[in-house]
Design a protein around this motif. Structure first.
Motif, PDB file in Angstrom:
ATOM      1  N   ASN A 203       0.800  -1.222   0.000  1.00 30.03           N
ATOM      2  CA  ASN A 203       0.000   0.000   0.000  1.00 30.03           C
ATOM      3  C   ASN A 203       0.835   1.275   0.000  1.00 30.03           C
ATOM      4  OD1 ASN A 203       0.933  -0.554   2.553  1.00 30.03           O
ATOM      5  ND2 ASN A 203      -0.853   0.292   3.614  1.00 30.03           N
ATOM      6  N   LYS A 231       0.752  -7.057   2.815  1.00 31.24           N
ATOM      7  CA  LYS A 231      -0.465  -6.267   3.027  1.00 31.24           C
ATOM      8  C   LYS A 231      -1.233  -5.964   1.736  1.00 31.24           C
ATOM      9  CE  LYS A 231       1.758  -4.020   6.982  1.00 31.24           C
ATOM     10  NZ  LYS A 231       2.073  -2.739   7.673  1.00 31.24           N
ATOM     11  N   ASP A 233      -4.102  -6.920   1.095  1.00 29.88           N
ATOM     12  CA  ASP A 233      -5.507  -6.711   1.452  1.00 29.88           C
ATOM     13  C   ASP A 233      -5.809  -5.255   1.767  1.00 29.88           C
ATOM     14  OD1 ASP A 233      -3.670  -7.370   3.523  1.00 29.88           O
ATOM     15  OD2 ASP A 233      -5.308  -7.380   4.973  1.00 29.88           O
ATOM     16  N   LEU A 234      -4.746  -4.427   1.981  1.00 29.10           N
ATOM     17  CA  LEU A 234      -4.962  -3.011   2.260  1.00 29.10           C
ATOM     18  C   LEU A 234      -4.967  -2.179   0.978  1.00 29.10           C
ATOM     19  CD1 LEU A 234      -2.674  -2.502   5.406  1.00 29.10           C
ATOM     20  CD2 LEU A 234      -5.102  -3.138   5.296  1.00 29.10           C
ATOM     21  N   THR A 236      -6.776  -1.026  -2.163  1.00 22.09           N
ATOM     22  CA  THR A 236      -8.147  -0.975  -2.690  1.00 22.09           C
ATOM     23  C   THR A 236      -8.217  -0.345  -4.073  1.00 22.09           C
ATOM     24  OG1 THR A 236      -8.477   1.133  -1.540  1.00 22.09           O
ATOM     25  CG2 THR A 236      -9.133  -0.872  -0.361  1.00 22.09           C
ATOM     26  N   LYS A 263      -0.032 -12.506   2.085  1.00 18.27           N
ATOM     27  CA  LYS A 263      -1.021 -11.788   2.886  1.00 18.27           C
ATOM     28  C   LYS A 263      -0.701 -12.013   4.361  1.00 18.27           C
ATOM     29  CE  LYS A 263      -5.865 -11.599   4.210  1.00 18.27           C
ATOM     30  NZ  LYS A 263      -5.499 -11.801   5.618  1.00 18.27           N
ATOM     31  N   SER A 266      -4.088 -10.144  10.051  1.00 23.00           N
ATOM     32  CA  SER A 266      -4.461  -8.799  10.476  1.00 23.00           C
ATOM     33  C   SER A 266      -3.901  -8.495  11.857  1.00 23.00           C
ATOM     34  CB  SER A 266      -5.987  -8.653  10.487  1.00 23.00           C
ATOM     35  OG  SER A 266      -6.562  -9.597  11.395  1.00 23.00           O
TER      36      SER A 266
END
Length: 714
Positions: A203, A231, A233-234, A236, A263, A266
């Motif tokens: 990200n 990361k 998943d962060l 977008t 990944k 969290s």
């Protein structure tokens, strides 16, 4: 990508590398996998996924030193934590740090926190801002070693280094700590056998990451750097997702080893098992947005670990022979360095023995140098300036030839007499310039020798400033009541004037030889005594004054011979003198009667009695005496010159400078060493703190390298 090697041989090879790393021989670069990344880049989560080791969650326990995590397959589960001391630690500190060891089978967070806290205490790590003890440090160059064994583990070793930070937080961290961490990271990744695992959060803009810049500096070709994107998943934004996928698929700016994406769990997921986390990761990359790269083999922790295991094994197999050769080379080099230092010199007997060996070596090499036995010592091949007798012989020959051709002030005949000797060409002979450079390099000789070069002028021609006119002048000023003869004082006066160039010639030559001998002594001592402090003390404390006395004796002998030859009454018992006088008179008679000769009818050369009478009888008394003086002077000068040159070369050079008992080459010997008192021995050969420390370091390195060779040979 090659298939993953397996089997006992591969396991043994990796075990050897781990054992070598335990020795911490910094001079040998070992194959290794180093993980680096900024703080909060997800580095700890990647390490946990690769090793099943969960870094403790507690304030003040972030990475403050390199951590080596080694996994190995064993029937029983166990975790062993120990400390590998930094290489330059002192012996007491190394012993204390190596004594730290913690073993456990159940590695809960609380147990691990306690172990890390104990290790920090042993290493003197400051964990909070309240720790104000000045002896504590925030970061350390020691290495924490964590060995994780279990039935499900595979052999895998990775090194975690502290995260890079750019801004200090006084008093907890300082600008020095910023540099220390950066230097620590650099020291690991500059190793050409290191695989760099650069952890980068997805990200952020990859192109701005300093970690990649550091890796690129250490690995310009990118041949041993792999990027790990965390990361995902962060992320977008579609554009950012596309950039990440392009890197993984090899479409963007590439590293040779490429990129993988994983990944992380969290931040609030502290309870999930490794199996559950892998399932969550697999489900994430199965989503439509990431499905494109799911089959690339570069997604997920499992794929990453496989690729890293392959890379680590491949580089280990490829570099293992080089590691072995390097260890042997380093061991031989350290042994040579320690041997050059000689035995430890902590007491008087050891100091005397060390200097005695130096003296014996000096005399052995010098005997070879004087006899021309250059094949018996490798020093002569390494340093041709040590070929002393060759340089001395060449210099003596140059001196003798210069003396022969130019030593007299005036020629005594219209045609210079080469005396049947080979003509020596002085043109282009610039050895004297080198000799003067040598003399100027040693200020301790300046009050003994002649440092100015002497250019011997050519003798005056027979018809220029005629020698016969000069003889006439001397005769008229010094004649006595002799009838038909001349006094010895006239010969003395003409000889001194004819030999006035002898003194500067001789003193320049002896000075040149003193320079050669002095330079030889200095050069040889530097070759056989690598310890600069011992060399300086030996030179200044003992040798200089003794050498100066020897050189003064040589110069005094040269001046003595000059006085004997030039100031004393001319004298010789050499039959060659009389034959020379007779030959000169014969030559003169032949020259005077040559014009009166005629050829008989039978072809014989004849001369009348009247012509002989005109030539010999009808001659003035003064003319006859001048001719006799010239003949005697010419003959005596030749005898004296030959005798004098030999005396200078044999006595001054051969005896006083080279072979005599008081020669400067005989000064540094066992007798001189035996005559030193305890204070002098300590001053010259006593070991200072730096030398003792260097000896200790060499001893330690040799022991480690010998242990390394035992490991490599098994």
């Amino acid at each position: 990508m090659e298939s993953k090697p397996s089997g006992l041989a591969s396991q043994a090879l990796l075990n050897k590398i781990d054992q070598l790393r335990e020795l911490n021989v910094k001079s040998i670069e070992l194959p290794q996998l180093v993980v680096l990344g900024d703080q909060s880049s997800g580095k700890s989560s990647v390490l946990e996924s690769l090793t099943s080791f969960s870094f403790p969650q507690a304030p003040g326990l972030c990475t403050r030193y390199a951590t080596q995590i080694s996994c190995c397959r064993e029937p029983e589960e166990s975790v062993t934590v120990s400390i590998i001391p930094q290489q330059n630690a002192d012996a007491v500190t190394k012993t204390r740090l190596r004594a730290f060891k913690r073993n456990t089978t159940k590695l809960t967070n609380d147990v691990l926190v306690q172990i890390i806290q104990d290790a920090n205490k042993v290493m003197g790590i400051r964990t909070t801002a309240e720790d104000t003890d000045p002896s504590l440090c925030t970061f350390s160059n020691n290495t924490l070693k964590i060995e994780i064994c279990g039935p499900e583990q595979e052999h895998f070793t990775v090194i975690d280094v502290p995260g890079i930070f750019r801004v200090s937080s006084p008093p907890f961290t300082t600008d020095e700590d910023v540099d220390l961490v950066r230097n620590m990271v650099d020291s690991y990744i500059k190793n050409n056998r290191t695989i760099i695992l650069a952890v980068l959060p997805s990200n952020v803009d990859i192109t701005t990451q300093e970690i990649l810049k550091m890796a690129e500096k250490a690995d310009p070709g990118g041949v041993r750097t792999m990027g790990v994107l965390t990361k995902p998943d962060l992320v977008t934004e579609v554009a950012t997702q596309r950039a990440i996928k392009d890197l993984v698929l090899g479409k963007g700016k590439q590293l040779r080893l490429g990129y993988c994406v994983v990944k992380n769990r969290s931040a609030d997921d502290a309870q999930s098992t490794a199996f559950e986390r892998l399932a969550q990761e697999e489900a994430f990359f199965g989503k439509p947005a990431w499905r494109e790269i799911a089959a690339s083999g570069r997604c997920g922790v499992g794929s990453l670990k496989t690729r890293l295991s392959d890379l680590l094994m491949n580089i280990t197999k490829r570099e293992f022979p080089h590691v072995k050769a390097e260890a042997m080379k380093q061991l031989e080099q350290r042994r040579r360095e320690l041997e050059d230092m000689g035995p430890s010199r902590t007491d008087q007997s050891a100091q005397m023995m060390y200097l005695g060996r130096l003296g014996s070596k000096f005399q052995a090499v010098t005997q070879c140098a004087l006899n021309g036995y250059y094949d018996s010592e490798s020093l002569f091949a390494e340093n041709p300036d040590l070929k002393l007798i060759t340089a001395v012989t060449k210099t003596n020959e140059k001196f003798a030839n210069t003396f022969w051709r130019r030593g007299h002030k005036r020629h005594t005949s219209p045609d210079w007499d080469d005396e049947g000797e080979a003509v020596y060409d002085l043109a282009g002979n610039d050895d004297n310039y080198l000799a003067q450079d040598i003399l100027l390099s040693y200020p301790e000789l300046h009050d003994i020798v002649k440092t100015d070069s002497y250019e011997c002028s050519k003798p005056k021609a027979f018809n220029d400033d005629s020698i016969t006119d000069h003889i006439e002048k001397v005769y008229q000023l010094n004649r006595g009541p002799e009838l038909g003869t001349f006094s010895g004082s006239i010969l003395s006066a003409t000889f001194r004037e004819q030999s006035e160039k002898w003194e500067p010639l001789v003193l320049a030559h002896v000075s040149e030889l003193i320079g050669l001998v002095h330079d030889y002594i200095s050069t040889l001592l530097a070759c056989i005594c690598p310890d600069e402090q011992i060399l300086a003390q030996l030179w200044e404390t003992v040798l200089i004054e003794q050498l100066r006395k020897a050189y003064i004796r040589a110069m005094e002998q040269a001046r003595f011979l000059l006085r004997i030859e030039r100031q004393s009454r001319p004298s010789t018992y050499n039959h060659y003198f009389n034959s020379e006088v007779q030959r000169k008179r014969e030559d003169r008679f032949k020259e005077l009667t040559a014009a009166a000769q005629y050829t008989s009818s039978e072809g014989a050369k004849l001369i009348t009695v009247a012509s002989v009478q005109d030539t010999i009888v009808n001659k003035e008394n003064a003319q006859q005496i001048r001719e006799d003086i010239l003949d005697v002077l010419t003959s005596y000068y030749k005898v004296s010159r030959k005798r004098f040159v030999d005396n200078i070369c044999n006595q001054v050079i051969g005896h006083f400078l080279l072979e005599g008992d008081e020669s400067p080459l005989k000064i540094f010997n066992s007798e001189l060493v035996m005559g030193l008192d305890s204070a002098q021995l300590e001053l010259i050969a006593g070991e200072d703190v730096e030398t003792r420390n260097r000896r200790s370091v060499l001893d330690s390195e040799i022991k480690n390298l010998e242990a390394a060779m035992r490991i490599l040979r098994i």
